[in-house]
Enzyme design. Structure first.
Site, PDB file in Angstrom:
ATOM      1  N   GLU A 115       0.871  -1.176   0.000  1.00 52.29           N
ATOM      2  CA  GLU A 115       0.000   0.000   0.000  1.00 52.29           C
ATOM      3  C   GLU A 115       0.907   1.225   0.000  1.00 52.29           C
ATOM      4  OE1 GLU A 115      -2.046   3.106   0.312  1.00 52.29           O
ATOM      5  OE2 GLU A 115      -1.292   2.706   2.348  1.00 52.29           O
ATOM      6  N   HIS A 116       0.670   2.155  -0.924  1.00 52.98           N
ATOM      7  CA  HIS A 116       1.665   3.144  -1.326  1.00 52.98           C
ATOM      8  C   HIS A 116       1.685   4.411  -0.472  1.00 52.98           C
ATOM      9  CE1 HIS A 116       4.544   4.910  -3.887  1.00 52.98           C
ATOM     10  NE2 HIS A 116       3.887   5.001  -5.011  1.00 52.98           N
ATOM     11  N   CYS A 117       0.684   4.650   0.392  1.00 48.35           N
ATOM     12  CA  CYS A 117       0.562   5.983   0.975  1.00 48.35           C
ATOM     13  C   CYS A 117       1.762   6.360   1.833  1.00 48.35           C
ATOM     14  CB  CYS A 117      -0.728   6.127   1.765  1.00 48.35           C
ATOM     15  SG  CYS A 117      -0.777   5.310   3.359  1.00 48.35           S
ATOM     16  N   GLY A 118       2.398   5.401   2.499  1.00 43.15           N
ATOM     17  CA  GLY A 118       3.541   5.737   3.340  1.00 43.15           C
ATOM     18  C   GLY A 118       4.833   5.103   2.903  1.00 43.15           C
ATOM     19  N   LEU A 119       4.806   4.324   1.824  1.00 42.56           N
ATOM     20  CA  LEU A 119       5.967   3.537   1.428  1.00 42.56           C
ATOM     21  C   LEU A 119       6.229   3.693  -0.062  1.00 42.56           C
ATOM     22  CD1 LEU A 119       5.075   0.292   3.397  1.00 42.56           C
ATOM     23  CD2 LEU A 119       7.007   1.800   3.894  1.00 42.56           C
TER      24      LEU A 119
END
Length: 633
Positions: free
Chosen positions: A344-348
């Site tokens: 999941e891209h929001c924090g990584l």
């Protein structure tokens, strides 16, 4: 996702500038330089330079007029930029992008499964010659090894013993590592939030001791850390996974009870479904807590894809009966032992995940398990995670599953490999490897579709405090001249080589501008976000015509969306396309080969397949052109 990663990024060479090399994972954070805030006039000038090659003369004139209005002393630009500068100077603010990233990632309202999440397909596991035989076959052995390696990483991260990355003498921000474990995106009606450790609500590292294991539409909580915080042994982890398989394979769950399907919905719709879950029965709050606090997911798929492209597709958008797409990290392990990760891209970003994966695969699982201090705790506890569902929620799950299945079916993809076009070959030809493949994409796209379109490339900027990525726009005047020369039957090889090298040089310079913070798009985009948040109080009640100008719309309407993930531990990486006409290009550029995953909406799949054919030809043509350079040593 990004250009800068892998073993090159994982060096621990001493930084330049007289800094003392840090030893703790986060020791460099406060000393990293701040992301520079570009000047308003400079960003507007660069924006015009960047969009101009894509515009007609009339479109450029209209865009120039919109920029002039935006920049005028009584225009919206100065007031919005002043607000951003004041925010950047505020106490506790790490970067002028602090509010940009949540608005960009957590503010999107479409589905994140396939649209935003990305995957890596790992290289096959190399068995240790003296490895202890584990129960359960190759799937359980691989999954147990990944769990053990991830626990070793977590414990070292908790103790801040993961060495801070240094690339080309520049320390890199490690803040994203705090989002690897027990991080879950929570859907919201207007904007999502993130449940994460190292936060005010959850200080310090995660204290969870379980992972979430999926099998045949069921979820299980598997305890992987003992009461004293030390990991279970590899054999015990494998036994726990075997228990999961036995329970799940005995009674596979009906598909309309697999709540993971709801994570594939558009975000506001999923928020409403989550609220319905919580309202129906208090047991659902407990189940959600088990899911959201889990260290990570382990997806034990029961179907082996028939080929490499199907394997990649399954990693990107496998059935959500066996996924929870809101979890930051989900390891996917197939029956034959092949494995990968869905993120999941929001924090990584890709840089963080690649260095994480490199650590997980750096040594045999038994060695990493021993390093973690694993010891016998007995058979790990396995407990099903179940939800109380009524007919309305089951119908909701069925509809979500059907819609996502169709969404996946409406996506076409291709996996390509070019063993003759690795980075070493480009270096032997005296050209930037990334510039060469990017120019090959431009040439192939023009020959396949008859035009040069807006192209995005992600550039890593972790050398800044809380740095993430910058948006690079690939098309330059030199790219136009290069493609024209390559398609001109009267152009001789020397003319084509000169155009190629000029375009490659322009590409390298623009990438350098992005790494230095001299790029316009995110700056102007954040000003648009500020107008939405504070426009009325700043005297800017309406959005500027700049954001409806041909330049803004055309430059950001991608025909190609590209990103690179160089690591010997990765075979393929991929993501979905970003629009109805876009080709997503995820490429793994290694010393000895180039692997590419392409994706696009199925209605325009013919263009993607034509692009793939032309790309093979373009790479060979450019290689031959450079190899026959009389000036080459």
């Amino acid at each position: 996702m990004t250009v800068q990663t892998g073993r090159e990024a994982a060096t621990t060479a001493a930084p330049t500038g007289g800094m003392v090399p840090a030893t703790g994972t986060f020791d460099n954070e406060d000393s990293l330089p701040r992301v520079p805030l570009p000047g308003l006039a400079e960003s507007c000038a660069r924006f015009l330079d960047w969009c101009a090659p894509l515009l007609t003369a009339e479109q450029l004139a209209a865009t120039e007029a919109a920029v002039a209005e935006f920049l005028a002393p009584d225009g919206p630009g100065p007031a919005l930029h002043a607000q951003l500068a004041a925010f950047d100077a505020s106490e506790g603010v790490h970067s002028w992008l602090d509010e940009f990233w949540p608005a960009r990632y957590l503010g999107r309202r479409d589905r994140i499964a396939l649209n935003a999440n990305f995957f890596f397909l790992f290289r096959d596991a190399v068995p240790a010659p003296t490895a202890e035989a584990l129960p359960g076959g190759p799937q359980v052995e691989r999954a147990a090894g990944l769990i053990a390696a991830a626990l070793d990483y977590k414990l070292r991260l908790d103790a801040e013993r993961i060495p801070p990355l240094v690339r080309r003498g520049q320390p890199q921000s490690m803040v994203q590592n705090r989002f690897l474990f027990s991080t879950t995106r929570i859907p919201g009606l207007e904007q999502d939030t993130v449940r994460v450790p190292y936060s005010a609500a959850w200080p310090g590292p995660s204290d969870a001791r379980h992972v979430l294991v999926f099998r045949r539409g069921q979820m299980f909580q598997l305890e992987v850390l003992g009461p004293d915080g030390t990991p279970h042994t590899l054999a015990e982890l494998a036994t726990g996974l075997v228990d999961v398989l036995a329970a799940a394979d005995l009674t596979p769950a009906p598909d309309d009870t697999a709540v993971g399907h709801l994570t594939t919905k558009a975000r506001a719709d999923w928020a409403r479904s989550r609220a319905a879950l919580l309202a129906l029965d208090p047991a659902n709050a407990v189940a959600l807590d088990d899911v959201e606090r889990a260290l990570f997911c382990v997806c034990l798929d029961h179907v082996t894809p028939p080929d490499r492209i199907a394997t990649c597709d399954q990693l990107l958008y496998g059935s959500a009966a066996g996924r929870w797409y809101d979890k930051a990290v989900s390891f996917v392990v197939l029956p034959n032992g092949q494995a990968g990760i869905n993120v999941e891209h929001c924090g990584l970003d890709g840089t963080t995940i690649l260095s994480f994966v490199d650590e997980l695969l750096a040594a045999p699982a038994a060695e990493l398990s021993a390093r973690s201090g694993a010891r016998a705790h007995g058979r790990p506890a396995v407990r099903p995670v179940t939800f109380v569902l009524d007919e309305a929620l089951r119908a909701d799950i069925r509809a979500a599953a059907q819609a996502f299945t169709q969404f996946g079916a409406d996506t076409a993809s291709v996996a390509l490999t070019f063993p003759e076009h690795g980075a070493d070959r480009s270096k032997a030809l005296r050209i930037s490897p990334d510039a060469l493949v990017q120019l090959a994409y431009q040439l192939a796209h023009h020959r396949a579709k008859g035009l040069i379109g807006a192209t995005y490339e992600s550039i890593a900027t972790r050398q800044w405090r809380y740095g993430r990525t910058e948006a690079m726009r690939v098309v330059t005047p030199e790219v136009l001249a290069f493609v024209a020369a390559m398609n001109d039957p009267t152009a001789d090889p020397a003319t084509r080589r000169e155009a190629l090298r000029a375009a490659a040089g322009a590409h390298v310079r623009r990438a350098g501008d992005c790494q230095r913070g001299d790029a316009p798009e995110q700056h102007l985009w954040e000003l648009a976000f500020i107008q939405r948040r504070h426009g009325a109080e700043l005297g800017v009640p309406a959005a500027s015509p700049l954001y409806e100008s041909p330049g803004w719309l055309v430059m950001r309407d991608d025909y190609l969306s590209t990103s690179s993930a160089p690591s010997e531990n990765i075979e393929y990486f991929g993501f979905g396309s970003t629009s109805g006409k876009c080709i997503g290009i995820a490429y793994v550029l290694l010393a000895d080969r180039l692997n590419i995953y392409l994706s696009t909406p199925r209605p325009v799949a013919a263009g993607m397949h034509a692009f793939a054919d032309r790309l093979r030809e373009a790479l060979a043509e450019l290689d031959q052109l450079l190899a026959t350079d009389p000036a080459r040593p």
